[in-house]
Design a protein around this motif. Structure first.
Motif, PDB file in Angstrom:
ATOM      1  N   ALA A 157       0.859  -1.187   0.000  1.00 29.61           N
ATOM      2  CA  ALA A 157       0.000   0.000   0.000  1.00 29.61           C
ATOM      3  C   ALA A 157       0.891   1.231   0.000  1.00 29.61           C
ATOM      4  CB  ALA A 157      -0.908   0.015   1.217  1.00 29.61           C
ATOM      5  N   MET A 158       0.631   2.131  -0.926  1.00 30.33           N
ATOM      6  CA  MET A 158       1.332   3.406  -1.001  1.00 30.33           C
ATOM      7  C   MET A 158       0.376   4.486  -0.535  1.00 30.33           C
ATOM      8  SD  MET A 158       4.031   4.954  -1.818  1.00 30.33           S
ATOM      9  CE  MET A 158       4.772   6.396  -2.514  1.00 30.33           C
ATOM     10  N   ILE A 159       0.749   5.205   0.513  1.00 32.78           N
ATOM     11  CA  ILE A 159      -0.122   6.244   1.071  1.00 32.78           C
ATOM     12  C   ILE A 159       0.459   7.612   0.739  1.00 32.78           C
ATOM     13  CG2 ILE A 159      -0.992   7.264   3.210  1.00 32.78           C
ATOM     14  CD1 ILE A 159      -1.259   4.449   4.309  1.00 32.78           C
ATOM     15  N   GLU A 160      -0.404   8.477   0.242  1.00 31.37           N
ATOM     16  CA  GLU A 160      -0.007   9.827  -0.125  1.00 31.37           C
ATOM     17  C   GLU A 160      -1.107  10.803   0.259  1.00 31.37           C
ATOM     18  OE1 GLU A 160       2.512   9.730  -4.038  1.00 31.37           O
ATOM     19  OE2 GLU A 160       0.670   8.588  -4.367  1.00 31.37           O
ATOM     20  N   ALA A 161      -0.785  12.078   0.177  1.00 29.34           N
ATOM     21  CA  ALA A 161      -1.752  13.162   0.390  1.00 29.34           C
ATOM     22  C   ALA A 161      -2.466  13.039   1.742  1.00 29.34           C
ATOM     23  CB  ALA A 161      -2.767  13.221  -0.754  1.00 29.34           C
ATOM     24  N   VAL A 162      -1.703  12.780   2.782  1.00 28.02           N
ATOM     25  CA  VAL A 162      -2.248  12.671   4.140  1.00 28.02           C
ATOM     26  C   VAL A 162      -2.459  14.089   4.682  1.00 28.02           C
ATOM     27  CG1 VAL A 162      -1.841  11.836   6.483  1.00 28.02           C
ATOM     28  CG2 VAL A 162      -1.008  10.505   4.517  1.00 28.02           C
ATOM     29  N   ARG A 163      -3.664  14.354   5.117  1.00 29.12           N
ATOM     30  CA  ARG A 163      -3.967  15.670   5.677  1.00 29.12           C
ATOM     31  C   ARG A 163      -4.945  15.531   6.833  1.00 29.12           C
ATOM     32  NH1 ARG A 163      -0.870  16.364   2.056  1.00 29.12           N
ATOM     33  NH2 ARG A 163      -0.625  18.165   0.703  1.00 29.12           N
ATOM     34  N   ILE A 164      -4.735  16.345   7.849  1.00 32.41           N
ATOM     35  CA  ILE A 164      -5.683  16.540   8.947  1.00 32.41           C
ATOM     36  C   ILE A 164      -5.984  18.032   8.976  1.00 32.41           C
ATOM     37  CG2 ILE A 164      -6.011  16.493  11.460  1.00 32.41           C
ATOM     38  CD1 ILE A 164      -6.095  13.711  10.184  1.00 32.41           C
ATOM     39  N   ARG A 165      -7.250  18.369   9.160  1.00 34.25           N
ATOM     40  CA  ARG A 165      -7.639  19.776   9.180  1.00 34.25           C
ATOM     41  C   ARG A 165      -6.806  20.529  10.220  1.00 34.25           C
ATOM     42  NH1 ARG A 165     -13.821  21.107  10.023  1.00 34.25           N
ATOM     43  NH2 ARG A 165     -13.098  21.522  12.134  1.00 34.25           N
ATOM     44  N   ALA A 166      -6.310  21.690   9.851  1.00 30.73           N
ATOM     45  CA  ALA A 166      -5.340  22.446  10.659  1.00 30.73           C
ATOM     46  C   ALA A 166      -5.802  22.664  12.103  1.00 30.73           C
ATOM     47  CB  ALA A 166      -5.033  23.788   9.987  1.00 30.73           C
ATOM     48  N   ASP A 167      -7.082  22.937  12.310  1.00 32.06           N
ATOM     49  CA  ASP A 167      -7.561  23.224  13.666  1.00 32.06           C
ATOM     50  C   ASP A 167      -7.805  21.976  14.501  1.00 32.06           C
ATOM     51  OD1 ASP A 167      -9.792  22.425  12.187  1.00 32.06           O
ATOM     52  OD2 ASP A 167     -11.152  23.789  13.226  1.00 32.06           O
ATOM     53  N   ARG A 168      -7.575  20.788  13.928  1.00 30.03           N
ATOM     54  CA  ARG A 168      -7.807  19.545  14.670  1.00 30.03           C
ATOM     55  C   ARG A 168      -6.536  18.722  14.849  1.00 30.03           C
ATOM     56  NH1 ARG A 168     -13.063  17.873  15.421  1.00 30.03           N
ATOM     57  NH2 ARG A 168     -11.999  16.472  16.842  1.00 30.03           N
ATOM     58  N   ARG A 169      -5.401  19.268  14.453  1.00 29.94           N
ATOM     59  CA  ARG A 169      -4.146  18.545  14.655  1.00 29.94           C
ATOM     60  C   ARG A 169      -3.844  18.455  16.141  1.00 29.94           C
ATOM     61  NH1 ARG A 169      -1.552  21.717  10.141  1.00 29.94           N
ATOM     62  NH2 ARG A 169      -2.541  20.743   8.362  1.00 29.94           N
ATOM     63  N   GLY A 170      -3.269  17.342  16.538  1.00 26.08           N
ATOM     64  CA  GLY A 170      -2.944  17.125  17.943  1.00 26.08           C
ATOM     65  C   GLY A 170      -4.062  16.445  18.710  1.00 26.08           C
ATOM     66  N   ASP A 171      -5.179  16.150  18.022  1.00 30.18           N
ATOM     67  CA  ASP A 171      -6.328  15.495  18.669  1.00 30.18           C
ATOM     68  C   ASP A 171      -6.332  13.977  18.491  1.00 30.18           C
ATOM     69  OD1 ASP A 171      -7.221  18.027  19.347  1.00 30.18           O
ATOM     70  OD2 ASP A 171      -8.865  18.067  17.895  1.00 30.18           O
ATOM     71  N   GLY A 172      -5.267  13.414  17.899  1.00 33.59           N
ATOM     72  CA  GLY A 172      -5.211  11.970  17.676  1.00 33.59           C
ATOM     73  C   GLY A 172      -5.858  11.536  16.370  1.00 33.59           C
ATOM     74  N   LEU A 173      -6.306  12.486  15.565  1.00 29.20           N
ATOM     75  CA  LEU A 173      -6.985  12.133  14.317  1.00 29.20           C
ATOM     76  C   LEU A 173      -6.024  11.550  13.293  1.00 29.20           C
ATOM     77  CD1 LEU A 173      -9.399  15.172  13.935  1.00 29.20           C
ATOM     78  CD2 LEU A 173      -9.807  12.968  15.038  1.00 29.20           C
ATOM     79  N   GLY A 174      -4.814  12.080  13.231  1.00 29.17           N
ATOM     80  CA  GLY A 174      -3.823  11.541  12.301  1.00 29.17           C
ATOM     81  C   GLY A 174      -3.503  10.098  12.612  1.00 29.17           C
TER      82      GLY A 174
END
Length: 150
Positions: free
Chosen positions: A84-101
């Motif tokens: 599996a090749m994973i690309e374009a990983v994004r978490i909304r800027a205001d929710r970083r640090g919440d464990g979503l990534g």
């Protein structure tokens, strides 16, 4: 939170995530060009590709807080298993640090494992914070990458 394949209705939210990593972009301000629509349709139609979103709930129209694209690559290495090749990983800027990534990446790895992939690899821009995050998930640096713009 729910990890699921993106729908066409999610496309403006995904494009908003990809538009700017440092600030929240309103999906209503994003223009879905014919090229984006065509690319999404191609991803959706290809069994070896999926655009995944992390949404607040399973309800249609729920806020999309993260995304990634996974491409499943057949190969002769690793006993003929896919990777599996994973690309374009994004978490909304205001929710970083919440464990979503972490939820996004562990969910994507679980999908790859269930599919029979022997490994997950990813690309990352030269961002030290992202590299620390991937290392915390167990990813190890293994290659230097190169690009040729065409």
């Amino acid at each position: 939170m729910i990890l699921r394949p993106a729908t066409r209705a999610d496309l403006p939210a995904v494009l908003a995530l990809l538009a700017d990593e440092e600030r929240v972009v309103d999906p209503a301000s994003v223009t879905v060009t014919p090229a984006y629509a065509r690319a999404f349709a191609d991803i959706e139609a290809d069994a070896r590709n999926e655009l995944l979103v992390l949404a607040e709930t399973a309800e249609p129209g729920a806020a999309v807080l993260g995304c990634l694209q996974a491409t499943y690559i057949p190969g002769l290495g690793k006993g003929g298993a896919e990777r599996a090749m994973i690309e374009a990983v994004r978490i909304r800027a205001d929710r970083r640090g919440d464990g979503l990534g972490r939820a996004l990446m562990t969910g994507a790895a679980a999908r790859a494992r269930a599919r029979g992939c022997a490994l997950v690899q990813l690309t990352s821009d030269s961002r030290t914070d992202a590299h620390r995050f991937y290392a915390s998930l167990g990813f190890a640096r293994s290659h230097d990458g190169f690009k040729l713009a065409l």
